[in-house]
Scaffold this motif. Structure first.
Motif, PDB file in Angstrom:
ATOM      1  N   GLY A  63      30.260  35.832  47.718  1.00  0.00           N
ATOM      2  CA  GLY A  63      29.464  36.954  47.237  1.00  0.00           C
ATOM      3  C   GLY A  63      30.215  38.265  47.145  1.00  0.00           C
ATOM      4  N   LYS A  64      31.544  38.231  47.260  1.00  0.00           N
ATOM      5  CA  LYS A  64      32.341  39.456  47.222  1.00  0.00           C
ATOM      6  C   LYS A  64      32.847  39.786  45.824  1.00  0.00           C
ATOM      7  CE  LYS A  64      33.869  39.243  52.037  1.00  0.00           C
ATOM      8  NZ  LYS A  64      35.024  39.273  52.961  1.00  0.00           N
ATOM      9  N   GLU A  65      32.663  38.863  44.892  1.00  0.00           N
ATOM     10  CA  GLU A  65      33.021  39.092  43.496  1.00  0.00           C
ATOM     11  C   GLU A  65      31.804  38.745  42.638  1.00  0.00           C
ATOM     12  OE1 GLU A  65      35.899  40.219  42.143  1.00  0.00           O
ATOM     13  OE2 GLU A  65      37.068  40.335  43.995  1.00  0.00           O
ATOM     14  N   ASP A  66      31.645  39.454  41.539  1.00  0.00           N
ATOM     15  CA  ASP A  66      30.564  39.190  40.596  1.00  0.00           C
ATOM     16  C   ASP A  66      31.015  38.091  39.638  1.00  0.00           C
ATOM     17  OD1 ASP A  66      28.683  39.223  38.522  1.00  0.00           O
ATOM     18  OD2 ASP A  66      28.342  41.382  38.721  1.00  0.00           O
ATOM     19  N   ARG A  67      30.410  36.911  39.775  1.00  0.00           N
ATOM     20  CA  ARG A  67      30.833  35.770  38.971  1.00  0.00           C
ATOM     21  C   ARG A  67      30.773  36.065  37.472  1.00  0.00           C
ATOM     22  NH1 ARG A  67      31.176  30.531  40.385  1.00  0.00           N
ATOM     23  NH2 ARG A  67      30.052  30.963  42.329  1.00  0.00           N
ATOM     24  N   SER A  68      29.727  36.763  37.036  1.00  0.00           N
ATOM     25  CA  SER A  68      29.536  37.014  35.604  1.00  0.00           C
ATOM     26  C   SER A  68      30.523  38.043  35.060  1.00  0.00           C
ATOM     27  CB  SER A  68      28.104  37.476  35.341  1.00  0.00           C
ATOM     28  OG  SER A  68      27.860  38.744  35.948  1.00  0.00           O
ATOM     29  N   ARG A  69      31.192  38.753  35.962  1.00  0.00           N
ATOM     30  CA  ARG A  69      32.100  39.810  35.500  1.00  0.00           C
ATOM     31  C   ARG A  69      33.521  39.629  36.038  1.00  0.00           C
ATOM     32  NH1 ARG A  69      29.290  45.431  36.805  1.00  0.00           N
ATOM     33  NH2 ARG A  69      31.233  46.134  35.827  1.00  0.00           N
ATOM     34  N   ARG A  70      33.867  38.418  36.431  1.00  0.00           N
ATOM     35  CA  ARG A  70      35.171  38.208  37.053  1.00  0.00           C
ATOM     36  C   ARG A  70      36.313  38.452  36.078  1.00  0.00           C
ATOM     37  NH1 ARG A  70      35.514  32.827  40.455  1.00  0.00           N
ATOM     38  NH2 ARG A  70      36.325  31.906  38.533  1.00  0.00           N
ATOM     39  N   ARG A  71      36.067  38.306  34.778  1.00  0.00           N
ATOM     40  CA  ARG A  71      37.112  38.550  33.777  1.00  0.00           C
ATOM     41  C   ARG A  71      37.618  39.991  33.821  1.00  0.00           C
ATOM     42  NH1 ARG A  71      37.859  35.761  29.047  1.00  0.00           N
ATOM     43  NH2 ARG A  71      37.526  37.642  27.806  1.00  0.00           N
ATOM     44  N   GLU A  72      36.765  40.901  34.270  1.00  0.00           N
ATOM     45  CA  GLU A  72      37.184  42.300  34.344  1.00  0.00           C
ATOM     46  C   GLU A  72      38.360  42.477  35.303  1.00  0.00           C
ATOM     47  OE1 GLU A  72      33.807  44.793  35.191  1.00  0.00           O
ATOM     48  OE2 GLU A  72      32.617  43.867  33.605  1.00  0.00           O
ATOM     49  N   ARG A  73      38.463  41.605  36.298  1.00  0.00           N
ATOM     50  CA  ARG A  73      39.579  41.694  37.247  1.00  0.00           C
ATOM     51  C   ARG A  73      40.911  41.351  36.583  1.00  0.00           C
ATOM     52  NH1 ARG A  73      39.872  43.883  41.671  1.00  0.00           N
ATOM     53  NH2 ARG A  73      39.777  42.364  43.335  1.00  0.00           N
ATOM     54  N   TYR A  74      40.841  40.707  35.440  1.00  0.00           N
ATOM     55  CA  TYR A  74      42.046  40.385  34.672  1.00  0.00           C
ATOM     56  C   TYR A  74      42.257  41.367  33.524  1.00  0.00           C
ATOM     57  CZ  TYR A  74      41.661  36.056  37.290  1.00  0.00           C
ATOM     58  OH  TYR A  74      41.568  35.142  38.310  1.00  0.00           O
ATOM     59  N   GLY A  75      41.519  42.460  33.541  1.00  0.00           N
ATOM     60  CA  GLY A  75      41.718  43.516  32.560  1.00  0.00           C
ATOM     61  C   GLY A  75      40.863  43.427  31.320  1.00  0.00           C
TER      62      GLY A  75
END
Length: 441
Positions: free
Chosen positions: A35-47
């Motif tokens: 629950g520490k990352e938003d699954r639906s928005r994880r792509r944002e962590r890759y820019g």
């Protein structure tokens, strides 16, 4: 020689990120499961962008977690007031919720890209910020170097360096010089922090004070507070907030010691609510009855501990008491921010390990609004004394609120320091509608 060593180190860091990429993907997946990352928005962590870039000048704000996010919100509002767009990045889901609750759609929230070359480049290619404003002590080598290579001014606001972080950078002066020279300006919390940044090669450096003093008091739901206060009745209360492992057990020990005499109710607000199941188990093993906020439990007379296992409700918990212990200070290192409880009318107790908030604690202690305790026994004595001595409790509360008032002014000083970077963007933002109108004609 030092320049070559710094270049070699940063090149190695860049390639290390590439080599560890498969493991990073697994690490983010694990954080998502917890629950520490938003699954639906994880792509944002890759820019990858989760929204479109608006036309006109744009400032990139970065605040790592909740505390830093709350601190920069007034500054973000000032930038938006000038018509400048803001993309605000954070690193946690809890800080993302704070942004949504307090800023809504006035800013574009994104999760901060990983400090990997492809992620940072992709992020900057999309957003093209005119200025980057970073909160407190977020130093990401590749991000800083990439901003520098693109000639995007980067300013560190509310800057601070803990003893441990400063010592770590001092061991690598060649690397510190190569990174900190990319900062166009450092606006530090205190003279001590300012001198540390100068030592590491940052210029220019100015002092503003702590932005956290200039934030609004944390919000709360009045109806919920009234319900809990009615349930508590005349029982005395105290709170242990921002607690780390070991400090919840200490708070339980205080409850066991004082309830027979005082009828005490202990409020515990852990720094990491995901630990709440383990905390409840520990307290239950001690023979304590626990009520939890997330369960909507009623605070009946036999409840010993109210576990505040939510995010963003510190304003509620602090308004339920006038005596507050601030954690990460008794069994953990660094301390947590004491300014919110001082602002909301609490007499403050703390352990001695408050290096990360030294300036704030020194000011509060000097004015008599904060007291340090060495161990659990001294904490219990301090809680008992303050609950049973209204004059002293009131004196400490008033001194704390006066101290917070005296410390205000960081926001104005920060805005003044940023004016050479923000004013041209303000002019550009005001001219943009006229230019678009002419094009349409």
């Amino acid at each position: 020689m030092s320049s070559a060593l710094a270049k070699a180190t940063l090149t190695g860091y860049r390639w290390l990120g590439v080599a560890l990429y498969p493991l990073i993907r697994g690490y983010l997946a694990l954080r998502t499961m917890r629950g520490k990352e938003d699954r639906s928005r994880r792509r944002e962590r890759y820019g990858y962008a989760g929204a479109e870039r608006p036309a006109g000048p744009l400032v990139w704000f970065h605040a790592a977690s909740v505390g830093e996010t709350i601190a920069v919100i007034p500054l973000v509002r000032e930038v938006r007031r000038r018509g400048i767009h803001v993309v605000l990045t954070t690193g946690t889901t809890t800080s993302a919720r704070v942004v949504a609750e307090r800023l809504g759609d006035t800013v574009i929230h994104q999760y901060v890209p990983l400090d990997l070359q492809f992620a940072v480049s992709r992020f900057l290619d999309t957003w093209h910020p005119d200025l980057a404003i970073i909160a407190e002590s977020e130093i990401w080598p590749l991000t800083m170097m990439e901003l520098g290579s693109r000639h995007i001014p980067q300013v560190l606001v509310n800057g601070r360096l803990s003893d441990r972080t400063f010592a770590r950078w001092k061991k690598r002066p060649f690397l510190a010089d190569a990174l900190f020279e990319n900062l166009a300006l450092v606006i530090a919390q205190s003279e001590v922090d300012a001198e540390r940044f100068r030592t590491l090669g940052a210029l220019p450096v100015m002092v503003s004070g702590n932005l956290k003093v200039d934030t609004d008091a944390p919000p709360y739901d009045g109806a919920v507070l009234d319900t809990y206060l009615a349930q508590i009745g005349k029982r005395p209360t105290w709170a242990a907030i921002s607690t780390f492992e070991g400090e919840e057990k200490a708070a339980g020990t205080v409850q066991l010691a004082l309830k027979p005499r005082d009828g005490l109710l202990t409020i515990i607000v852990p720094r990491h609510p995901e630990r709440s199941d383990a905390i409840e188990a520990t307290l239950t093993e001690m023979g304590l009855k626990v009520a939890r906020r997330t369960r909507g439990d009623v605070l009946t007379p036999d409840v010993d501990v109210f576990l505040g296992d939510t995010i963003g409700e510190m304003g509620l918990y602090l308004r339920m008491t006038e005596v507050c212990f601030v954690g990460r200070s008794l069994f953990a290192q660094g301390g947590q921010n004491p300014l919110e409880p001082a602002m909301l009318g609490c007499a403050i107790l703390s352990g001695g390990n408050v290096q990360n908030f030294r300036d704030s604690y020194q000011r509060l202690a000097k004015n008599g609004s904060a007291r340090m305790v060495r161990d659990t026994e001294m904490l219990a004595k301090g809680v008992h004394y303050l609950l049973n001595n209204e004059d002293m409790r009131r004196t400490m509360i008033e001194a704390g609120q006066e101290t917070v008032h005296e410390m205000r002014g960081a926001l104005a000083a920060t805005i003044k320091g940023l004016e050479p970077y923000i004013n041209p963007l303000t002019v550009k933002a005001r001219l943009l509608p006229r230019q678009q109108s002419r094009l349409q004609q």
